[in-house]
Motif scaffolding. Structure first.
Motif, short mmCIF file in Angstrom:
data_model
loop_
_atom_site.label_atom_id
_atom_site.label_comp_id
_atom_site.label_asym_id
_atom_site.label_seq_id
_atom_site.Cartn_x
_atom_site.Cartn_y
_atom_site.Cartn_z
N LYS A 160 4.98 -5.97 -4.35
CA LYS A 160 4.72 -6.74 -3.25
C LYS A 160 4.27 -6.03 -2.21
O LYS A 160 3.27 -6.16 -1.55
N ILE A 161 4.86 -4.90 -1.75
CA ILE A 161 4.49 -4.29 -0.70
C ILE A 161 2.98 -3.45 -0.78
O ILE A 161 2.28 -3.43 0.05
N GLN A 162 2.81 -3.05 -2.16
CA GLN A 162 1.76 -2.22 -2.12
C GLN A 162 0.52 -3.35 -2.10
O GLN A 162 -0.57 -3.21 -1.57
N GLN A 163 0.68 -4.66 -2.68
CA GLN A 163 -0.24 -5.58 -2.44
C GLN A 163 -0.47 -5.96 -1.06
O GLN A 163 -1.78 -6.18 -0.73
N LEU A 164 0.49 -5.95 -0.34
CA LEU A 164 0.35 -6.34 1.16
C LEU A 164 -0.51 -5.26 1.95
O LEU A 164 -1.47 -5.46 2.57
N ILE A 165 -0.14 -3.96 1.44
CA ILE A 165 -0.66 -2.98 2.33
C ILE A 165 -2.15 -3.03 1.86
O ILE A 165 -3.03 -2.75 2.72
N GLU A 166 -2.64 -3.47 0.64
CA GLU A 166 -3.97 -3.27 0.26
C GLU A 166 -4.76 -4.41 0.81
O GLU A 166 -5.82 -4.47 1.42
N GLU A 167 -4.06 -5.64 1.22
CA GLU A 167 -4.64 -6.61 1.95
C GLU A 167 -4.88 -6.47 3.51
O GLU A 167 -5.48 -7.38 4.00
N CYS A 168 -3.89 -5.83 3.84
CA CYS A 168 -3.86 -5.62 5.45
C CYS A 168 -4.66 -4.33 6.07
O CYS A 168 -4.31 -3.26 5.71
N PRO A 169 -5.83 -4.74 6.63
CA PRO A 169 -6.35 -3.67 7.25
C PRO A 169 -5.67 -2.94 8.51
O PRO A 169 -5.91 -1.70 9.09
N LEU A 170 -4.65 -3.64 8.93
CA LEU A 170 -3.94 -3.01 10.18
C LEU A 170 -2.59 -2.78 9.67
O LEU A 170 -1.94 -4.13 9.09
N GLY A 171 -1.78 -1.96 10.23
CA GLY A 171 -0.39 -1.72 9.81
C GLY A 171 0.08 -1.26 11.02
O GLY A 171 -0.09 -0.58 11.77
N ILE A 172 1.39 -1.99 11.36
CA ILE A 172 2.67 -1.52 12.34
C ILE A 172 3.70 -0.92 11.69
O ILE A 172 4.30 -1.53 10.74
N HIS A 173 3.90 0.09 11.94
CA HIS A 173 4.94 1.09 11.19
C HIS A 173 6.10 1.57 12.24
O HIS A 173 5.65 2.36 12.95
N LYS B 52 -5.40 4.49 3.04
CA LYS B 52 -6.60 4.91 3.67
C LYS B 52 -7.40 6.00 3.57
O LYS B 52 -8.89 6.37 3.49
N ARG B 53 -6.51 7.01 2.81
CA ARG B 53 -7.32 8.33 2.44
C ARG B 53 -8.14 8.32 1.27
O ARG B 53 -9.11 8.98 1.11
N PHE B 54 -7.24 7.46 0.14
CA PHE B 54 -8.23 7.80 -1.14
C PHE B 54 -8.69 6.24 -1.51
O PHE B 54 -9.22 6.29 -2.69
N GLY B 55 -8.66 5.47 -0.67
CA GLY B 55 -9.07 3.97 -1.24
C GLY B 55 -10.79 3.92 -1.06
O GLY B 55 -11.33 4.90 -0.51
N ASP B 56 -11.18 2.50 -1.32
CA ASP B 56 -12.60 2.38 -1.17
C ASP B 56 -12.94 2.25 0.51
O ASP B 56 -12.28 2.59 1.21
N THR B 57 -14.12 1.89 0.56
CA THR B 57 -14.64 1.64 1.95
C THR B 57 -13.90 0.84 2.85
O THR B 57 -13.48 1.05 3.92
N THR B 58 -13.45 -0.42 2.43
CA THR B 58 -12.58 -1.28 2.98
C THR B 58 -11.07 -0.35 3.56
O THR B 58 -10.83 -0.61 4.63
N GLN B 59 -10.56 0.00 2.32
CA GLN B 59 -9.20 0.87 2.56
C GLN B 59 -9.46 2.06 3.86
O GLN B 59 -8.54 2.28 4.46
N LYS B 60 -10.46 2.69 3.57
CA LYS B 60 -10.66 3.74 4.58
C LYS B 60 -10.64 3.31 6.18
O LYS B 60 -10.61 3.91 6.94
N ARG B 61 -11.02 1.90 6.25
CA ARG B 61 -11.13 1.36 7.60
C ARG B 61 -9.79 1.18 8.17
O ARG B 61 -9.62 0.41 9.30
N LYS B 62 -8.65 1.36 7.28
CA LYS B 62 -7.31 0.81 7.82
C LYS B 62 -7.09 1.49 9.15
O LYS B 62 -7.47 2.75 9.34
N ARG B 63 -6.11 0.95 9.91
CA ARG B 63 -5.55 1.50 11.35
C ARG B 63 -4.15 1.13 11.41
O ARG B 63 -3.56 0.06 10.98
N ALA B 64 -3.48 2.24 11.88
CA ALA B 64 -1.92 2.11 11.97
C ALA B 64 -1.60 2.49 13.61
O ALA B 64 -2.04 3.10 14.14
N LEU B 65 -0.43 1.63 13.77
CA LEU B 65 0.14 1.91 14.69
C LEU B 65 1.64 2.37 14.53
O LEU B 65 2.22 1.75 13.55
N ILE B 66 2.15 3.58 14.90
CA ILE B 66 3.32 3.96 14.40
C ILE B 66 4.23 4.07 15.62
O ILE B 66 3.98 4.82 16.47
#
Lengths: 72, 202
Positions: free
Chosen positions: B52-65, B94-108
């Motif tokens: 579930k977590i992996q699917q959520l991560i794939e679907e979300c371009p933004l992440g708050i960690h 973000k590092r190894f995914g496709d173009t969409t995944q590479k556009r991910k942004r994170a707030l830590i």
């Protein structure tokens, strides 16, 4: 010519699969113009009527109920 | 933003001690015009939690960690590593995914800005933000970060959202009690719905 076709095929193969743009349903817009996304339905413990009742109470008790039309 | 999605993966502890920060992050995300998502949103026991977590991560371009809950607990005392693990999956996508995944942004987020260097020094160089355990500060950090990715010109600042959230929190227990409900009866999906309907009306 063959090299040219090869290049075209390689280029097409490199393209990412077409992704559908996510279509959101929106609940509406706040008084300051922020569009609020409608959350998915039917996955909680509370009914829509209970949620509406809680929110109506919250809007009255906090005094935050919108007094003007949403900004464009 | 990546494929127009406004989904934000919220990677936080879900225990009672952390709930004030988690709820504050959810409130700030909704108020900024985004949709918070968390592993708590599905209760399908047939699916593994990590799937579930992996699917959520794939679907979300933004992440708050929020990596602040790593203190050792239990017997013998051991640290909690779920949040750093999920941050790692997010950064890996973000590092190894496709173009969409590479556009991910994170707030830590952490309690203190440089504390992570003692338990997760490999992410040195990332810009870690501190909330000091204060929901109002967490709201400010989230709101300021999300504003960059919002197309709306009028998204309010963190201070105002924190004021709205304080009023909301003050009144929510009484509103729940009027329906014979306790805050523990309110699931993540319910809380997200209450916040969304409330915020839309202010």
């Amino acid at each position: 010519m063959r090299a040219h076709i090869c290049l075209m095929v390689t280029s097409a193969a490199r393209k990412s699969p077409v992704r559908k743009r996510r279509a959101y349903e929106y609940l509406g817009t706040t008084s300051d113009g922020v569009r609020i996304i409608k959350p998915p339905r039917g996955r909680g413990n509370l009914t829509d009527a209970q949620i509406r009742q809680i929110v109506e109470g919250l809007l009255d008790s906090t005094g935050l109920r919108r007094k003007s039309e949403p900004a464009e | 933003m990546a494929d127009g999605s406004r989904d934000v993966f919220v990677n936080c502890a879900f225990d009672a001690d952390f709930k004030p920060i988690f709820d504050a992050i959810v409130f700030a995300t909704v108020r900024s015009g985004f949709r918070p998502r968390a592993a708590l949103e599905t209760d399908d026991s047939s699916e593994s939690r990590f799937a579930k977590i992996q699917q959520l991560i794939e679907e979300c371009p933004l992440g708050i960690h929020d990596i602040s809950r790593v203190e050792a607990g239990g017997t013998p005392p051991l640290p909690r590593f779920n949040m750093p693990l999920e941050l790692g999956v997010f950064l890996g996508a973000k590092r190894f995914g496709d173009t969409t995944q590479k556009r991910k942004r994170a707030l830590i987020l952490d309690v203190e800005r440089y504390r992570y260097q003692r338990f997760m020094s490999d992410i040195a160089g990332q810009d870690i933000h501190a909330h000091g355990g204060d929901p109002a500060v967490a709201i400010s950090e989230v709101a300021n970060w999300l504003r960059v990715y919002s197309s709306a010109a009028n998204v309010p600042g963190g201070k105002r959202i924190a004021e709205e959230y304080a009023l909301f929190c003050e009144q929510l227990p009484a509103r729940l009690a009027s329906l014979d409900l306790h805050p523990s009866d309110v699931s993540f999906n319910d809380f997200r719905s209450i916040v969304s309907v409330f915020v839309e009306a202010i």
